[in-house]
Design a protein around this motif. Structure first.
Motif, PDB file in Angstrom:
ATOM      1  N   THR A 198       1.060  -0.974  -0.592  1.00  0.00           N
ATOM      2  CA  THR A 198       0.168   0.067  -0.149  1.00  0.00           C
ATOM      3  C   THR A 198       0.675   0.755   0.107  1.00  0.00           C
ATOM      4  N   ILE A 199       1.099   2.254  -0.808  1.00  0.00           N
ATOM      5  CA  ILE A 199       1.203   3.399  -0.829  1.00  0.00           C
ATOM      6  C   ILE A 199       0.050   4.184  -0.203  1.00  0.00           C
ATOM      7  N   ASP A 200       0.557   5.248   0.819  1.00  0.00           N
ATOM      8  CA  ASP A 200      -0.307   5.961   1.031  1.00  0.00           C
ATOM      9  C   ASP A 200      -2.212   5.948   1.567  1.00  0.00           C
ATOM     10  N   GLY A 201      -1.928   4.468   1.754  1.00  0.00           N
ATOM     11  CA  GLY A 201      -3.010   3.143   1.553  1.00  0.00           C
ATOM     12  C   GLY A 201      -3.813   2.947   0.494  1.00  0.00           C
ATOM     13  N   ILE A 202      -3.179   3.330  -0.607  1.00  0.00           N
ATOM     14  CA  ILE A 202      -3.691   2.879  -1.871  1.00  0.00           C
ATOM     15  C   ILE A 202      -2.741   1.314  -2.133  1.00  0.00           C
ATOM     16  N   ALA A 203      -3.674   0.838  -2.744  1.00  0.00           N
ATOM     17  CA  ALA A 203      -2.788  -0.982  -2.580  1.00  0.00           C
ATOM     18  C   ALA A 203      -2.621  -1.202  -4.440  1.00  0.00           C
ATOM     19  N   VAL A 204      -1.728  -1.975  -4.135  1.00  0.00           N
ATOM     20  CA  VAL A 204      -0.687  -1.625  -5.124  1.00  0.00           C
ATOM     21  C   VAL A 204      -0.213  -3.383  -5.639  1.00  0.00           C
ATOM     22  N   GLU A 205      -0.011  -3.548  -6.608  1.00  0.00           N
ATOM     23  CA  GLU A 205       0.206  -4.870  -6.641  1.00  0.00           C
ATOM     24  C   GLU A 205       2.115  -4.706  -7.844  1.00  0.00           C
ATOM     25  N   SER A 206       2.515  -5.910  -7.777  1.00  0.00           N
ATOM     26  CA  SER A 206       3.277  -6.123  -9.145  1.00  0.00           C
ATOM     27  C   SER A 206       4.115  -8.116  -9.533  1.00  0.00           C
ATOM     28  N   ALA A 207       4.354  -7.909 -10.378  1.00  0.00           N
ATOM     29  CA  ALA A 207       4.198  -9.754  -9.968  1.00  0.00           C
ATOM     30  C   ALA A 207       5.685 -10.574 -10.179  1.00  0.00           C
ATOM     31  N   THR A 208       6.605  -9.153  -9.638  1.00  0.00           N
ATOM     32  CA  THR A 208       7.537  -9.340  -8.851  1.00  0.00           C
ATOM     33  C   THR A 208       8.074  -9.086  -7.405  1.00  0.00           C
ATOM     34  N   ASN A 209       8.918  -9.007  -7.077  1.00  0.00           N
ATOM     35  CA  ASN A 209       9.263  -8.056  -5.187  1.00  0.00           C
ATOM     36  C   ASN A 209       9.603  -6.302  -5.903  1.00  0.00           C
TER      37      ASN A 209
END
Length: 481
Positions: A239-250
């Motif tokens: 989460t960035i400032d409460g916004i959920a984010v995803e990535s296929a890698t780390n």
């Protein structure tokens, strides 16, 4: 008569006389050549020393010459626990300054597949009793693939080794876990390093051999289903400032514009065991890096000035030697030009000049970050204030294409150090003079050989005349009894 026999007939030391006359003729000329050569070698050495210092100075200037080298962004991370590094970060020079609260909630992982319970009793069980086939390992649409041949009698342990040692293996590990029970048996476990949702490992039974279904996920047509992942490949989540984010890698690339961060482990939890504790990522100017560049500029400038002073000084007394480039107008002129640029005003920057960032020319013509307070703080105070409050103006002070101090210094030094520059031209001329000294020395030696032969011819006649007179005298004495 040979050279070694000169004087034998007369008994006179004519050979020594010839040597003395040769030395008397050679020495003043040789001394003049030696003095010329020594002076030229000293000049070449001095010019080389100056060029070396200027090259070091130019490297320090280059680090301040481009705006991108000054305006780089420096990520600063504060983790909830100093002993835990949740993520690392990088930022390009175009990243926007800002502060972000980041929490890593999931790490990216690859898929895991296990053979069924009791499919194999032990590691020595055969995977294939007869015939031969192959297994193809692949991950969705990634293009990652490799195949392993399976022959009759190959054991579970041998299949594991064949998979792990395959030259094209893209990150699949095969291991055997012996459950120690008849119900579980020996289980072959496949783990893929390819992360990201949907990137599950597939194992294709290329020849549709029934026995190989026990170690496959599908058939050659990829329509049947045998083994299924016990753990699917997943994305990293944050989460960035409460916004959920995803990535296929780390690694999260450009999730924040022009910033990337790489998850290392999950964020620690609040006391409730549910809420992750965020780390703080701040994107700001690289103040420490710029300060280091400014101090390097001061140090290397002083190195040039110190070298110039040493090489161009006049001895304070007859007991003290002059520098090898004493009074050299080219080098003195260069010193004056450098000082003029350093003390110049840059109208493109509100700072005006180096004094405002604490850099001053002292009475010895060297730079210093002063300790004297002129009512506007010491040099150290001014430098600290400028780095804190006027970062963009410092960049203009050095990098403005028309007035920037680093830009002008770099171009000025190039006039001296380039292959066609003033110092390089002087070096070439000095080396040509050195070659002429070598030629003059060779010509001297040729003349001395000719001169020696003339002397020997002259004294050989004298030697022979006296020898004859001695013979005549001896004969007369003999006749007179």
């Amino acid at each position: 008569m040979s050279i070694s026999s000169l004087g034998v007939g007369s008994g006179l030391a004519l050979d020594d006389l010839v040597k003395q006359l040769l030395e008397a003729e050679r020495k003043p000329k040789s001394d003049r050549l030696n003095a010329r050569e020594e002076k030229i070698e000293a000049e070449i050495s001095g010019l080389g020393a100056i060029k070396s210092k200027l090259s070091e100075f130019k490297d320090a200037i280059k680090a301040l010459k481009e705006d991108k080298d000054i305006n780089g962004r420096e990520p600063t991370i504060k983790h909830p626990n100093e002993d835990v590094e949740v993520f690392t970060a990088d930022a390009s020079s175009s990243a926007t300054r800002g502060s972000y609260k980041i929490a890593v909630t999931e790490m990216a992982s690859g898929s895991r597949i296990e053979t069924a319970d009791a499919a194999f009793a032990s590691t020595s069980d055969s995977v294939l009793s007869a015939g031969s086939g192959s297994l193809t390992f692949k991950v969705g649409a990634t293009g990652d693939t490799f195949s392993v041949n399976v022959t009759a009698g190959m054991t579970l342990s041998e299949l594991r080794t064949a998979i792990n040692d395959n030259a094209d293996n893209f990150g699949v590990s095969a291991n055997i876990i012996d459950t120690g029970t008849a119900a579980g048996g020996a289980k072959l476990v496949f783990t893929s390093e390819v992360t990201g949702a949907g990137n599950d490992l597939e194992i294709v039974n290329d020849n549709n051999l029934a026995e190989l279904n026990k170690v496959s996920t599908t058939d050659s047509a990829e329509t049947a289903t045998y083994l299924t992942p016990v753990k699917a490949a997943t994305n990293a989540k944050a989460t960035i400032d409460g916004i959920a984010v995803e990535s296929a890698t780390n690694k999260f690339d450009n999730t924040i514009a022009n910033v990337s961060f790489t998850a290392k482990e999950k964020s620690p939890m609040e006391a409730d065991g549910v809420t992750p504790i965020a780390s703080t990522l701040e994107i700001g100017y690289d103040k420490e890096g710029l300060e280091e560049k400014i101090r390097s500029l001061v140090e290397n400038y002083n190195g040039v000035i110190s070298e110039i002073k040493k090489l161009t000084k006049y001895g304070a007394s007859e007991l003290e030697d002059d520098g090898i480039l004493a009074g050299d107008s080219l080098i003195r002129g260069m010193q004056g030009g450098l000082g003029s640029i350093m003390s110049s005003n840059v109208s493109a920057s509100s700072l005006g000049g180096l004094f405002t960032i604490g850099v001053e020319l002292n009475k010895d013509g060297e730079l210093e970050i002063g300790t004297t307070n002129y009512g506007v703080g010491t040099g150290e105070d001014r430098l600290e204030d400028a780095l804190e409050d006027n970062f963009d103006e410092i960049a203009k002070l050095f990098t403005d294409e028309n007035e920037g101090i680093a830009v002008r210094l770099y171009d000025y030094i190039e006039q001296y150090t380039s292959s066609s520059g003033l110092i390089s031209t002087r070096e070439k001329a000095a080396k040509q003079d050195q070659d002429r000294v070598y030629d003059d020395r060779e010509r001297l030696e040729v003349r001395m050989i000719s001169y020696e032969q003339m002397l020997r011819d002259r004294y050989l006649g004298l030697d022979q005349t006296i020898a004859k007179m001695n013979q005549t005298g001896s004969a007369l004495f003999a006749m007179l009894g």
